[in-house]
Design a protein around this motif. Structure first.
Motif, PDB file in Angstrom:
ATOM      1  N   SER A  14       2.798   1.687  -3.243  1.00  0.00           N
ATOM      2  CA  SER A  14       1.881   2.141  -4.294  1.00  0.00           C
ATOM      3  C   SER A  14       1.515   3.613  -4.102  1.00  0.00           C
ATOM      4  O   SER A  14       1.406   4.373  -5.076  1.00  0.00           O
ATOM      5  CB  SER A  14       0.616   1.282  -4.294  1.00  0.00           C
ATOM      6  N   ALA A  15       1.321   4.008  -2.840  1.00  0.00           N
ATOM      7  CA  ALA A  15       0.997   5.409  -2.553  1.00  0.00           C
ATOM      8  C   ALA A  15       2.114   6.326  -3.034  1.00  0.00           C
ATOM      9  O   ALA A  15       1.861   7.398  -3.605  1.00  0.00           O
ATOM     10  CB  ALA A  15       0.753   5.591  -1.053  1.00  0.00           C
ATOM     11  N   LEU A  71      -7.705   5.166 -10.802  1.00  0.00           N
ATOM     12  CA  LEU A  71      -7.633   5.487  -9.370  1.00  0.00           C
ATOM     13  C   LEU A  71      -8.995   5.496  -8.682  1.00  0.00           C
ATOM     14  O   LEU A  71      -9.133   4.943  -7.583  1.00  0.00           O
ATOM     15  CB  LEU A  71      -6.901   6.807  -9.157  1.00  0.00           C
ATOM     16  N   LEU A 129      -6.064   7.835  -2.386  1.00  0.00           N
ATOM     17  CA  LEU A 129      -6.108   7.604  -3.835  1.00  0.00           C
ATOM     18  C   LEU A 129      -6.999   8.623  -4.529  1.00  0.00           C
ATOM     19  O   LEU A 129      -6.646   9.185  -5.573  1.00  0.00           O
ATOM     20  CB  LEU A 129      -6.596   6.193  -4.121  1.00  0.00           C
ATOM     21  N   THR A 132       0.827  -1.207   0.000  1.00  0.00           N
ATOM     22  CA  THR A 132       0.000   0.000   0.000  1.00  0.00           C
ATOM     23  C   THR A 132       0.862   1.258   0.000  1.00  0.00           C
ATOM     24  O   THR A 132       0.634   2.194  -0.778  1.00  0.00           O
ATOM     25  CB  THR A 132      -0.935   0.007   1.219  1.00  0.00           C
ATOM     26  N   THR A 186      -9.918   1.932  -8.267  1.00  0.00           N
ATOM     27  CA  THR A 186      -9.061   1.318  -7.253  1.00  0.00           C
ATOM     28  C   THR A 186      -9.531   1.678  -5.854  1.00  0.00           C
ATOM     29  O   THR A 186      -9.538   0.840  -4.943  1.00  0.00           O
ATOM     30  CB  THR A 186      -7.598   1.766  -7.449  1.00  0.00           C
ATOM     31  N   ALA A 187      -9.923   2.948  -5.656  1.00  0.00           N
ATOM     32  CA  ALA A 187     -10.411   3.377  -4.344  1.00  0.00           C
ATOM     33  C   ALA A 187     -11.637   2.569  -3.932  1.00  0.00           C
ATOM     34  O   ALA A 187     -11.751   2.124  -2.780  1.00  0.00           O
ATOM     35  CB  ALA A 187     -10.734   4.869  -4.365  1.00  0.00           C
ATOM     36  N   ALA A 216      -3.190  -1.388  -9.376  1.00  0.00           N
ATOM     37  CA  ALA A 216      -3.503  -0.083  -9.963  1.00  0.00           C
ATOM     38  C   ALA A 216      -2.255   0.549 -10.573  1.00  0.00           C
ATOM     39  O   ALA A 216      -2.301   1.130 -11.668  1.00  0.00           O
ATOM     40  CB  ALA A 216      -4.094   0.840  -8.895  1.00  0.00           C
ATOM     41  N   ALA A 264      -3.924  -2.015  -4.715  1.00  0.00           N
ATOM     42  CA  ALA A 264      -3.168  -0.781  -4.969  1.00  0.00           C
ATOM     43  C   ALA A 264      -2.002  -1.040  -5.917  1.00  0.00           C
ATOM     44  O   ALA A 264      -1.724  -0.241  -6.823  1.00  0.00           O
ATOM     45  CB  ALA A 264      -2.673  -0.194  -3.657  1.00  0.00           C
ATOM     46  N   THR A 290      -6.716   4.738   2.888  1.00  0.00           N
ATOM     47  CA  THR A 290      -6.063   4.428   1.617  1.00  0.00           C
ATOM     48  C   THR A 290      -6.917   4.889   0.444  1.00  0.00           C
ATOM     49  O   THR A 290      -6.426   5.515  -0.499  1.00  0.00           O
ATOM     50  CB  THR A 290      -5.791   2.915   1.505  1.00  0.00           C
ATOM     51  N   VAL A 342     -10.549  -0.961  -3.039  1.00  0.00           N
ATOM     52  CA  VAL A 342      -9.886  -1.005  -1.726  1.00  0.00           C
ATOM     53  C   VAL A 342     -10.935  -1.006  -0.614  1.00  0.00           C
ATOM     54  O   VAL A 342     -10.813  -1.742   0.375  1.00  0.00           O
ATOM     55  CB  VAL A 342      -8.916   0.185  -1.580  1.00  0.00           C
ATOM     56  N   THR A 373      -8.229   0.550   5.059  1.00  0.00           N
ATOM     57  CA  THR A 373      -8.779   0.722   3.716  1.00  0.00           C
ATOM     58  C   THR A 373      -9.390   2.092   3.469  1.00  0.00           C
ATOM     59  O   THR A 373      -9.260   2.647   2.368  1.00  0.00           O
ATOM     60  CB  THR A 373      -9.839  -0.367   3.429  1.00  0.00           C
TER      61      THR A 373
END
Length: 414
Positions: A271-272, A363, A342, A268, A366-367, A391, A388, A338, A370, A335
């Motif tokens: 990816s962030a 994105l 995103l 996570t 993906t959010a 993504a 993530a 996160t 998640v 989650t």
């Protein structure tokens, strides 16, 4: 940024002034927006590191509140304390981009601001546990009065509309500190309302001040400063989660239960980082209006990035039986921030660089995915990390295909 750039002189020849203006004390005049080789100074990097101390304290208290099943109260206190930290950091960052002359007085006043955030950090636990904001308020006042002093110094060296702007900043900052007294003198039920009134008041000060004259902040420097602070916050997230996993393994011999959380958390955070830095945002910071929207929106990015680390700690404590909450609640602690991170990164700058519906949807989709991972029980954090990471892989693939298509189109004879 390389180590060589971190140690380079903070001024170019165009903004350093004359040889007579290079002593221990110099006029605090505006820098040039088009200045070349504008990078973060060692003082700014030190400033960021000290501010993260306060963020870490806010994260620790958020963990305690969520783990004790007081999530609502904890999130409210976290939002209030984090605003104080972030707002002081942001005000200094934009001021420094326009006026940093690196003389003795500028450095001393900056160090006073650092002392203020350390005082604030010392009062975070009292604010969360006892709703006593005295120490937090004192630390905030130290930072903000020091900031007002910088603006008064800039006003002294300026004239015309620029002087008006600097005075508006100084007076606005000082008046807001009176309003924050409500956190100390009003009954506890009224304090959230003080927050709701004073936050817009604080955020309106720059808007009002810069109607008279726009500060000459440097787009590339601002983008770098925000990027560096994002890195530091994500680093604090990794550090907090690592300590939590280490303690869980040593005290509870729960390696099997914690491995999915550790792996998911690492994916996570990686990816962030990737998602934030995949596009060069400084090119879009071409106006004061864009700067305001982008800069203010980073409250959500920074707060959610730090909250991811707190959520990972909560997930660890729940896994080893220390947290008095359900698996669902512990998963949501990871989650939800996160997903918020995103969406905020997408809204603030990623979407401006996406071409077509497929890229734009990565994105936001993906959010949502998640958030859906919240309901996967013990595997929720790992699943969120995998989503993530997917993504990132999807974004890279779509971009590569677009570039390849453009190259093929360019190679076709017309």
């Amino acid at each position: 940024m390389t180590s060589s750039s971190a140690g380079s002189a903070p001024h170019s020849a165009s903004s350093a002034g004359s040889s007579a203006d290079r002593g221990p004390l110099r006029r605090l005049t505006a820098r040039v927006r088009e200045e070349e080789h504008r990078v973060a100074s060692p003082l700014e990097l030190f400033f960021d590191l000290c501010f993260v101390v306060a963020i870490a304290q806010a994260g620790v208290q958020l963990v305690h509140a969520v783990a004790a099943d007081h999530a609502g109260e904890g999130i409210l206190n976290y939002a209030m304390v984090f605003f104080a930290i972030w707002w002081a950091w942001m005000n200094f960052t934009w001021f420094a981009s326009a006026y940093d002359n690196d003389d003795v007085l500028y450095r001393v006043v900056t160090l006073v601001q650092i002392a203020g955030v350390l005082v604030l950090a010392a009062g975070v636990s009292q604010a969360f546990e006892d709703h006593d904001f005295l120490v937090v308020w004192i630390g905030y006042v130290i930072m903000r009065v020091a900031m007002a002093a910088q603006w008064l110094r800039a006003a002294r060296a300026a004239g015309g509309a620029e002087r008006t702007m600097a005075l508006r900043y100084a007076v606005g900052v000082l008046l807001c500190q009176i309003g924050w007294l409500g956190l100390l003198v009003l009954p506890e039920p009224a304090r959230p309302w003080v927050f709701l009134v004073m936050v817009p008041a604080e955020m309106y000060v720059p808007v009002y001040a810069e109607r008279a004259h726009a500060t000459t902040w440097h787009p590339h420097h601002i983008a770098e400063r925000y990027g560096l602070f994002t890195i530091i916050v994500l680093g604090e997230t990794i550090a907090a989660a690592t300590v939590a996993v280490k303690s869980g393994v040593e005290e509870n011999d729960a390696l099997g239960e914690l491995l999915p959380i550790a792996a998911g958390g690492l994916l996570t955070v990686f990816s962030a980082w990737w998602i934030y830095f995949v596009v060069p945002i400084h090119g879009r910071l071409s106006s004061t209006r864009q700067g305001f929207l982008w800069g203010y929106g980073h409250y959500v990015i920074f707060a959610s990035a730090a909250a991811i680390g707190a959520g990972l700690e909560v997930a660890v404590e729940q896994a080893v039986g220390k947290a008095h909450i359900s698996t669902l609640a512990a998963s949501a602690a990871v989650t939800l921030p996160t997903a918020l991170y995103l969406l905020a990164v997408w809204a603030l700058h990623a979407r401006y660089f996406k071409v077509g519906i497929a890229q734009q949807a990565v994105l936001p989709t993906t959010a949502l995915a998640v958030i859906a991972c919240t309901f996967l029980g013990d595997w929720a954090v790992l699943a969120a990390g995998i989503v993530a990471a997917l993504a990132v892989a999807t974004g890279v693939t779509l971009t590569a295909r677009m570039v390849a298509g453009e190259e093929r189109a360019g190679a076709v004879p017309r």
